[in-house]
Design an enzyme around this catalytic site. Structure first.
Site, PDB file in Angstrom:
ATOM      1  NE  ARG A 276     -23.601   7.898  -9.938  1.00  0.00           N
ATOM      2  CZ  ARG A 276     -23.650   8.272 -11.224  1.00  0.00           C
ATOM      3  NH1 ARG A 276     -24.776   8.682 -11.743  1.00  0.00           N
ATOM      4  NH2 ARG A 276     -22.573   8.228 -11.976  1.00  0.00           N
ATOM      5  N   GLY A 277     -29.183   7.229  -9.805  1.00  0.00           N
ATOM      6  CA  GLY A 277     -29.693   7.883 -10.994  1.00  0.00           C
ATOM      7  C   GLY A 277     -28.586   8.644 -11.704  1.00  0.00           C
TER       8      GLY A 277
ATOM      9  CD  GLN B 239     -26.288   9.790 -19.298  1.00  0.00           C
ATOM     10  OE1 GLN B 239     -25.272   9.182 -19.574  1.00  0.00           O
ATOM     11  NE2 GLN B 239     -27.418   9.604 -19.954  1.00  0.00           N
TER      12      GLN B 239
ATOM     13  CE1 TYR C 200     -11.391  10.205 -11.737  1.00  0.00           C
ATOM     14  CE2 TYR C 200     -11.507  12.446 -10.884  1.00  0.00           C
ATOM     15  CZ  TYR C 200     -10.839  11.238 -11.019  1.00  0.00           C
ATOM     16  OH  TYR C 200      -9.615  11.068 -10.433  1.00  0.00           O
ATOM     17  CG  HIS C 201     -17.095   9.673  -7.663  1.00  0.00           C
ATOM     18  ND1 HIS C 201     -17.771  10.848  -7.428  1.00  0.00           N
ATOM     19  CD2 HIS C 201     -18.040   8.761  -7.990  1.00  0.00           C
ATOM     20  CE1 HIS C 201     -19.060  10.652  -7.607  1.00  0.00           C
ATOM     21  NE2 HIS C 201     -19.253   9.392  -7.949  1.00  0.00           N
TER      22      HIS C 201
ATOM     23  N   GLY D 124     -26.502  12.152  -7.486  1.00  0.00           N
ATOM     24  CA  GLY D 124     -27.111  10.921  -7.978  1.00  0.00           C
ATOM     25  C   GLY D 124     -27.581  10.122  -6.785  1.00  0.00           C
TER      26      GLY D 124
ATOM     27  CB  CYS E  50     -23.852  15.142 -15.670  1.00  0.00           C
ATOM     28  SG  CYS E  50     -23.009  15.232 -14.067  1.00  0.00           S
TER      29      CYS E  50
END
Length: 193
Positions: free
Chosen positions: A49-50, A52, A55-56, A124, A153
């Protein structure tokens, strides 16, 4: 997501996947490792993904938008704005004012002067053959501490929040927020809202 996108044909229906992840830090294509401060025992995964680093984790709704941009006549920037608008409208329905931040995709709570405050949703995406995957992460009721282990980010000191911190016991359940977000995304992508 990659397999679904790679196998798509012109008539393949768009999909929105609503998920919740175990704790993980993800690095976008533009990520710089110096934004990882103290990851500890949380895995770090490079993604396509695009963006930076983010956190997930549990208590966060991820909406993976698998959309054929050509079918909807959308450019990438337009699509990002649709995603942001969906989150902004879901939050407005919960009594919260949220805004975009120019040059920093995502959704932020509105500060006292209308400026962007704490971030509540990160975006993202990846585009392959005119079709998107990845999407948006909306913080609902999560442990926010891991965001302090990174520069979210790519912004050192960026404040991050969630619905539980803002609404307390009035915060809706994860399932409710997931449904609201999925429906709003579908409506805006189809041009129904």
């Amino acid at each position: 997501m990659r397999a679904f996108t790679a196998s798509r044909e012109a008539g393949t229906r768009d999909e929105i996947w609503l998920v919740e992840h175990e704790p993980v830090f993800t690095l976008g294509l533009a990520a710089r490792r110096e934004h990882l401060i103290a990851t500890g025992n949380i895995p770090v995964v490079q993604t396509e993904r695009g963006g930076q680093v983010t956190y997930h984790g549990p208590g966060q709704v991820l909406a993976y938008a698998l959309i054929d941009l050509r079918r909807h006549g959308l450019m990438v920037r337009d699509f990002v704005r649709v995603i942001e608008q969906a989150v902004i409208e879901v939050l407005a329905g919960l009594g919260l004012t949220a805004v975009r931040r120019e040059g920093a995709p995502g959704v932020y709570l509105s500060g006292p002067g209308g400026e962007a405050g704490a971030k509540i949703a990160s975006i993202g995406i990846k585009v392959s053959r005119g079709c998107t995957y990845h999407g948006v992460a909306l913080n609902v009721a999560m442990d926010l501490e891991p965001f302090g282990r990174i520069d979210p980010c790519g912004y050192p000191g960026l404040a991050v929040t969630d619905l539980r911190s803002l609404l307390g016991p009035a915060a809706p359940a994860m399932e409710t927020v997931a449904t609201l977000l999925g429906e709003k995304l579908a409506d805006l992508i189809e041009g129904k809202a």
